[in-house]
Scaffold this motif. Sequence first.
Motif, PDB file in Angstrom:
ATOM      1  N   GLU A   1       0.834  -1.194   0.000  1.00 32.02           N
ATOM      2  CA  GLU A   1       0.000   0.000   0.000  1.00 32.02           C
ATOM      3  C   GLU A   1       0.878   1.256   0.000  1.00 32.02           C
ATOM      4  O   GLU A   1       1.710   1.446   0.870  1.00 32.02           O
ATOM      5  N   ILE A   2       0.671   2.098  -1.004  1.00 34.11           N
ATOM      6  CA  ILE A   2       1.452   3.318  -1.175  1.00 34.11           C
ATOM      7  C   ILE A   2       0.526   4.517  -0.982  1.00 34.11           C
ATOM      8  O   ILE A   2      -0.592   4.534  -1.487  1.00 34.11           O
ATOM      9  N   TYR A   3       1.012   5.515  -0.249  1.00 33.35           N
ATOM     10  CA  TYR A   3       0.256   6.741  -0.017  1.00 33.35           C
ATOM     11  C   TYR A   3       0.956   7.884  -0.745  1.00 33.35           C
ATOM     12  O   TYR A   3       2.179   7.959  -0.772  1.00 33.35           O
ATOM     13  N   TYR A   4       0.149   8.780  -1.314  1.00 31.33           N
ATOM     14  CA  TYR A   4       0.677   9.897  -2.075  1.00 31.33           C
ATOM     15  C   TYR A   4       0.237  11.216  -1.454  1.00 31.33           C
ATOM     16  O   TYR A   4      -0.850  11.322  -0.910  1.00 31.33           O
ATOM     17  N   GLU A   5       1.117  12.212  -1.587  1.00 29.06           N
ATOM     18  CA  GLU A   5       0.803  13.571  -1.169  1.00 29.06           C
ATOM     19  C   GLU A   5       1.122  14.514  -2.327  1.00 29.06           C
ATOM     20  O   GLU A   5       2.133  14.340  -3.007  1.00 29.06           O
ATOM     21  N   HIS A   6       0.288  15.524  -2.489  1.00 28.57           N
ATOM     22  CA  HIS A   6       0.571  16.541  -3.491  1.00 28.57           C
ATOM     23  C   HIS A   6       1.656  17.463  -2.941  1.00 28.57           C
ATOM     24  O   HIS A   6       1.559  17.948  -1.816  1.00 28.57           O
ATOM     25  N   TYR A   7       2.696  17.680  -3.706  1.00 28.03           N
ATOM     26  CA  TYR A   7       3.791  18.563  -3.295  1.00 28.03           C
ATOM     27  C   TYR A   7       3.664  19.932  -3.962  1.00 28.03           C
ATOM     28  O   TYR A   7       3.779  20.956  -3.322  1.00 28.03           O
ATOM     29  N   GLY A   8       3.450  19.918  -5.262  1.00 22.78           N
ATOM     30  CA  GLY A   8       3.368  21.172  -5.998  1.00 22.78           C
ATOM     31  C   GLY A   8       3.516  20.948  -7.481  1.00 22.78           C
ATOM     32  O   GLY A   8       3.168  19.890  -7.998  1.00 22.78           O
ATOM     33  N   MET A   9       4.061  21.950  -8.165  1.00 24.62           N
ATOM     34  CA  MET A   9       4.213  21.894  -9.621  1.00 24.62           C
ATOM     35  C   MET A   9       5.618  22.342  -9.989  1.00 24.62           C
ATOM     36  O   MET A   9       6.284  23.057  -9.231  1.00 24.62           O
TER      37      MET A   9
ATOM     38  N   ARG B   1       2.527  22.629  -0.574  1.00 19.24           N
ATOM     39  CA  ARG B   1       2.189  21.865   0.624  1.00 19.24           C
ATOM     40  C   ARG B   1       1.580  22.781   1.683  1.00 19.24           C
ATOM     41  O   ARG B   1       1.943  23.946   1.785  1.00 19.24           O
ATOM     42  N   LYS B   2       0.661  22.230   2.486  1.00 23.70           N
ATOM     43  CA  LYS B   2       0.058  22.997   3.580  1.00 23.70           C
ATOM     44  C   LYS B   2       1.062  23.210   4.702  1.00 23.70           C
ATOM     45  O   LYS B   2       1.013  24.203   5.405  1.00 23.70           O
ATOM     46  N   SER B   3       1.957  22.240   4.884  1.00 20.46           N
ATOM     47  CA  SER B   3       2.982  22.326   5.915  1.00 20.46           C
ATOM     48  C   SER B   3       4.242  21.669   5.384  1.00 20.46           C
ATOM     49  O   SER B   3       4.180  20.658   4.686  1.00 20.46           O
ATOM     50  N   THR B   4       5.389  22.225   5.730  1.00 22.59           N
ATOM     51  CA  THR B   4       6.652  21.619   5.309  1.00 22.59           C
ATOM     52  C   THR B   4       7.118  20.562   6.303  1.00 22.59           C
ATOM     53  O   THR B   4       8.087  19.864   6.046  1.00 22.59           O
ATOM     54  N   ILE B   5       6.436  20.433   7.422  1.00 24.59           N
ATOM     55  CA  ILE B   5       6.826  19.478   8.459  1.00 24.59           C
ATOM     56  C   ILE B   5       6.168  18.137   8.178  1.00 24.59           C
ATOM     57  O   ILE B   5       4.942  18.005   8.218  1.00 24.59           O
ATOM     58  N   ILE B   6       6.983  17.144   7.881  1.00 21.47           N
ATOM     59  CA  ILE B   6       6.481  15.825   7.479  1.00 21.47           C
ATOM     60  C   ILE B   6       5.604  15.206   8.565  1.00 21.47           C
ATOM     61  O   ILE B   6       4.554  14.635   8.270  1.00 21.47           O
ATOM     62  N   SER B   7       6.002  15.308   9.816  1.00 24.98           N
ATOM     63  CA  SER B   7       5.237  14.662  10.890  1.00 24.98           C
ATOM     64  C   SER B   7       3.838  15.256  11.030  1.00 24.98           C
ATOM     65  O   SER B   7       2.926  14.582  11.499  1.00 24.98           O
ATOM     66  N   ARG B   8       3.647  16.479  10.631  1.00 29.12           N
ATOM     67  CA  ARG B   8       2.297  17.068  10.658  1.00 29.12           C
ATOM     68  C   ARG B   8       1.457  16.579   9.488  1.00 29.12           C
ATOM     69  O   ARG B   8       0.255  16.393   9.619  1.00 29.12           O
ATOM     70  N   ARG B   9       2.083  16.424   8.340  1.00 29.25           N
ATOM     71  CA  ARG B   9       1.341  15.992   7.159  1.00 29.25           C
ATOM     72  C   ARG B   9       1.019  14.504   7.187  1.00 29.25           C
ATOM     73  O   ARG B   9       0.052  14.070   6.585  1.00 29.25           O
ATOM     74  N   ARG B  10       1.856  13.711   7.847  1.00 30.61           N
ATOM     75  CA  ARG B  10       1.698  12.256   7.813  1.00 30.61           C
ATOM     76  C   ARG B  10       1.377  11.697   9.190  1.00 30.61           C
ATOM     77  O   ARG B  10       1.920  10.684   9.604  1.00 30.61           O
ATOM     78  N   ALA B  11       0.493  12.342   9.898  1.00 31.90           N
ATOM     79  CA  ALA B  11       0.148  11.922  11.253  1.00 31.90           C
ATOM     80  C   ALA B  11      -0.781  10.710  11.257  1.00 31.90           C
ATOM     81  O   ALA B  11      -0.892  10.031  12.272  1.00 31.90           O
ATOM     82  N   ASN B  12      -1.430  10.409  10.155  1.00 36.12           N
ATOM     83  CA  ASN B  12      -2.354   9.284  10.096  1.00 36.12           C
ATOM     84  C   ASN B  12      -1.604   8.040   9.635  1.00 36.12           C
ATOM     85  O   ASN B  12      -1.191   7.943   8.484  1.00 36.12           O
ATOM     86  N   LEU B  13      -1.432   7.084  10.540  1.00 37.94           N
ATOM     87  CA  LEU B  13      -0.731   5.842  10.184  1.00 37.94           C
ATOM     88  C   LEU B  13      -1.695   4.736   9.762  1.00 37.94           C
ATOM     89  O   LEU B  13      -1.316   3.573   9.689  1.00 37.94           O
ATOM     90  N   HIS B  14      -2.932   5.089   9.480  1.00 32.67           N
ATOM     91  CA  HIS B  14      -3.910   4.192   8.857  1.00 32.67           C
ATOM     92  C   HIS B  14      -4.058   2.846   9.567  1.00 32.67           C
ATOM     93  O   HIS B  14      -4.092   1.800   8.925  1.00 32.67           O
ATOM     94  N   GLY B  15      -4.105   2.872  10.878  1.00 30.84           N
ATOM     95  CA  GLY B  15      -4.385   1.661  11.642  1.00 30.84           C
ATOM     96  C   GLY B  15      -3.214   0.719  11.843  1.00 30.84           C
ATOM     97  O   GLY B  15      -3.409  -0.421  12.262  1.00 30.84           O
ATOM     98  N   LYS B  16      -1.997   1.144  11.574  1.00 33.67           N
ATOM     99  CA  LYS B  16      -0.826   0.275  11.779  1.00 33.67           C
ATOM    100  C   LYS B  16      -0.785  -0.199  13.229  1.00 33.67           C
ATOM    101  O   LYS B  16      -1.058   0.543  14.150  1.00 33.67           O
ATOM    102  N   LEU B  17      -0.429  -1.452  13.421  1.00 30.78           N
ATOM    103  CA  LEU B  17      -0.322  -2.020  14.756  1.00 30.78           C
ATOM    104  C   LEU B  17       0.937  -1.502  15.444  1.00 30.78           C
ATOM    105  O   LEU B  17       2.038  -1.641  14.928  1.00 30.78           O
ATOM    106  N   ILE B  18       0.763  -0.866  16.595  1.00 30.43           N
ATOM    107  CA  ILE B  18       1.869  -0.390  17.423  1.00 30.43           C
ATOM    108  C   ILE B  18       1.764  -1.103  18.771  1.00 30.43           C
ATOM    109  O   ILE B  18       0.730  -1.049  19.435  1.00 30.43           O
TER     110      ILE B  18
END
Length: 177
Positions: free
Chosen positions: A60-68, A79-96
């Motif tokens: 499973e691959i996830y994509y984000e729009h960066y720009g042009m 991008r809405k934010s340059t901070i990766i941890s803010r943009r990718r906070a949803n780990l889609h149910g990964k088991l931790i």
Amino acid sequence: MFTANDAILREIPALVDSDILIPQASNDGSVSGSDKGDDTAAAATFALKQFYKIEQNSDEIYYEHYGMWSLQSGIVDERKSTIISRRRANLHGKLITTSYVHLNRSSRAHLMDFVDSNVESILKVNYMMVNTVLDVLNVTRKELFQMTWGYYNARTKKWSGMMGDLVHNGADIGGTL
């Protein structure tokens, strides 16, 4: 990397903290040419996106729009934010899996209700903090409770307790370290 083939991207270990740009040819209909109208040609424009995976061996691959990108404007960061941890906070149910140390048997029954808050207070505070972070990350939780921090057994070359959970891939997080 110029690719529209997800099979190639699946082979790349681009995890949540990766920062890889993929240009994708875009036909936006814009033209460039001389002011005299001699020859016009479609301007080269690329949509830029980033991709990542939650787990290294995942399909499973996830994509984000960066720009042009275009020859005229160069890279335009949208991008809405340059901070990766803010943009990718949803780990889609990964088991931790989190390993906690409790020394008092009754502590597990009172991790969130403030009963006997002075008994194993560090365990209880860490339990609340870790679970708050896990809620934000949208993960599936698994909890392990150990009665010891852990000891190294020279004969078996293994750790016990919470250290054993962490060292031997039983846990992702040590809740009271």
